[in-house]
Design an enzyme around this catalytic site. Structure first.
Site, PDB file in Angstrom:
ATOM      1  N   GLU A 275      -0.903  72.824 -18.970  1.00  0.00           N
ATOM      2  CA  GLU A 275      -2.715  72.464 -19.110  1.00  0.00           C
ATOM      3  C   GLU A 275      -2.637  71.575 -20.798  1.00  0.00           C
ATOM      4  O   GLU A 275      -3.376  70.570 -20.625  1.00  0.00           O
ATOM      5  CB  GLU A 275      -3.231  73.516 -18.528  1.00  0.00           C
ATOM      6  CG  GLU A 275      -3.598  74.310 -17.439  1.00  0.00           C
ATOM      7  CD  GLU A 275      -4.448  72.966 -16.173  1.00  0.00           C
ATOM      8  OE1 GLU A 275      -5.123  72.070 -16.405  1.00  0.00           O
ATOM      9  OE2 GLU A 275      -3.553  73.456 -15.553  1.00  0.00           O
ATOM     10  N   ASP A 356       3.940  68.839 -16.046  1.00  0.00           N
ATOM     11  CA  ASP A 356       5.077  70.560 -15.662  1.00  0.00           C
ATOM     12  C   ASP A 356       6.250  70.286 -16.795  1.00  0.00           C
ATOM     13  O   ASP A 356       7.153  71.089 -17.340  1.00  0.00           O
ATOM     14  CB  ASP A 356       5.482  69.917 -14.281  1.00  0.00           C
ATOM     15  CG  ASP A 356       5.052  70.828 -13.153  1.00  0.00           C
ATOM     16  OD1 ASP A 356       3.923  71.061 -13.669  1.00  0.00           O
ATOM     17  OD2 ASP A 356       5.228  70.235 -11.945  1.00  0.00           O
TER      18      ASP A 356
END
Length: 417
Positions: A275, A356
């Protein structure tokens, strides 16, 4: 026959067929063979249950789409919009209140049409597969709060748009766009502190191992945390999630309480790193910028059709008005909206891969992120083998197996972004 009516009916039918094709291909792509990556994570009965869930939600979605299509076409051909316009004009009010009544009545009819589907989705499908924790009281109060917010926030915005188009001449679309941008930015700032707490309880993360791990990772990235909160997502569902919200001093990191129950400390830190990657790589700002540009395009195109007599004739209208023109243009804009939505989904999937990689290359445990994603996929009964066309049309996140494969390539590579 009216040309615009033919175009609008064709748009509705083609949109329906697009989603039908994606859904049917997705059902055909379901495979009883468990992917090797999940052999030690997914039990055979749970995997079979995930496929039953995909079938159930797909059939439900197609049923809802079919009914909505039939009702919409019937409403258009039967002159329903003109009837609602007549009711709104019957109050004898000025242009803007009349427009708000017209739009409000349409919103009410739409809400009533979708209410049975929302009830069945929540207390039927979600309940049957063990996701739903929403009580009837919570369901009703959520609906009432959402309606109140629509009136309090959306009412003034719609009134301003109606007023601008009535009074501002050829540049009205530009003023409406600027007003919409201001509205979007204000809501983004207010949402974490005023809007979201209306629906959920946010509690500062307690002191302990998890908070120390999170603050340690954030300090290593020189990222100033404004607040770490848990949210009582379990009040409505067993599904888990985490997200950033707000800007500046209103910025928050939020973990669902269900996420805290399902993942280990290392996995939660890895989710946080993902995030944070969205924030550091300016994905949030870029997505908002694209949304603002789309809004400007919509208002610009709207200015060409707002008073088009042929368009109003297609809906059997006796009067030409701004408030009805806003609605009718929405039907014409649908293909553009679909096309842009597919593009935004592709951009979002690209951003997910980048986030990611950020997590894996900035000190978070890449394998922990993979294990966390696997746990969440299992608990959410995720479809592990979606059809590529369904992904292309609908997915804002990459399929889980594709994410894991990409992460595995990164885990042993360079730590540079």
């Amino acid at each position: 026959m009216n040309t615009y009516l033919v175009i609008i009916a064709s748009i509705l039918l083609l949109s329906y067929l697009l989603h039908l094709a994606a859904a049917l291909l997705n059902l055909r792509a379901l495979s009883p063979e468990l992917p090797a990556e999940f052999v030690h994570v997914y039990h055979a009965d749970a995997y079979s249950r995930s496929q039953h869930y995909t079938r159930a939600t797909t059939v439900f979605s197609l049923t809802r789409a079919t009914i909505v299509l039939v009702v919409t076409l019937t409403f258009i051909v039967a002159g329903g919009f003109n009837l609602i316009d007549g009711v709104a004009r019957g109050f004898g009010l000025s242009v803007i209140p009349t427009g708000l009544i017209f739009l409000g009545l349409l919103a009410l009819l739409q809400a009533l049409l979708h209410l049975p589907f929302a009830v069945y989705a929540t207390f039927g499908i979600e309940q049957r597969f063990g996701f739903n924790t929403t009580t009837v009281a919570t369901f009703i109060t959520d609906g009432l709060k959402a309606a109140l917010l629509t009136v309090v926030l959306g009412g003034p915005l719609l009134a301003g748009i109606l007023w601008l188009f009535e009074t501002s001449g050829p540049h009205a679309w530009l003023y409406c766009w600027l007003a919409a941008v201001v509205f979007i930015l204000v809501v983004q700032f207010l949402a974490p502190v005023l809007i979201m707490p209306l629906f959920n309880r946010f509690t500062p993360l307690a002191e302990g191992e998890l908070k120390e791990a999170i603050t340690g990772y954030a300090a290593g990235q020189r990222f100033a945390l404004q607040g770490i909160y848990t949210m009582d997502g379990s009040r409505r569902s067993t599904r888990a999630n985490a997200f950033f919200t707000g800007f500046g001093r209103f910025r928050r990191i939020v973990f669902f309480d269900t996420l805290m129950q399902q993942l280990t400390t290392a996995e939660i830190v890895a989710v946080l790193a993902h995030e944070m990657g969205h924030y550091r790589l300016r994905h949030i700002m870029s997505m908002m910028a694209l949304s603002i540009l789309q809004t400007g395009l919509m208002f610009f195109l709207l200015s060409f059709f707002l008073y088009n007599p042929g368009l109003f004739a297609a809906f059997g209208m006796e009067h030409i008005s701004v408030h009805a023109g806003l609605v009718f243009f929405g039907f014409l804009y649908a293909p553009i909206s679909t096309f842009l939505g597919i593009g935004m989904n592709a951009f979002s999937r690209h951003n997910e891969y980048q986030a990611d990689r950020f997590a894996a290359r900035t000190g978070a445990d890449g394998e922990a992120l993979i294990s966390g994603l696997k746990k969440l996929s299992v608990s959410n009964l995720a479809n592990l083998t979606p059809h590529p066309f369904h992904v292309f049309v609908h997915y804002s996140h990459p399929p889980i197996l594709a994410r894991i494969a990409a992460l595995r390539k990164v885990c042993g590579g360079s730590r540079e972004i």
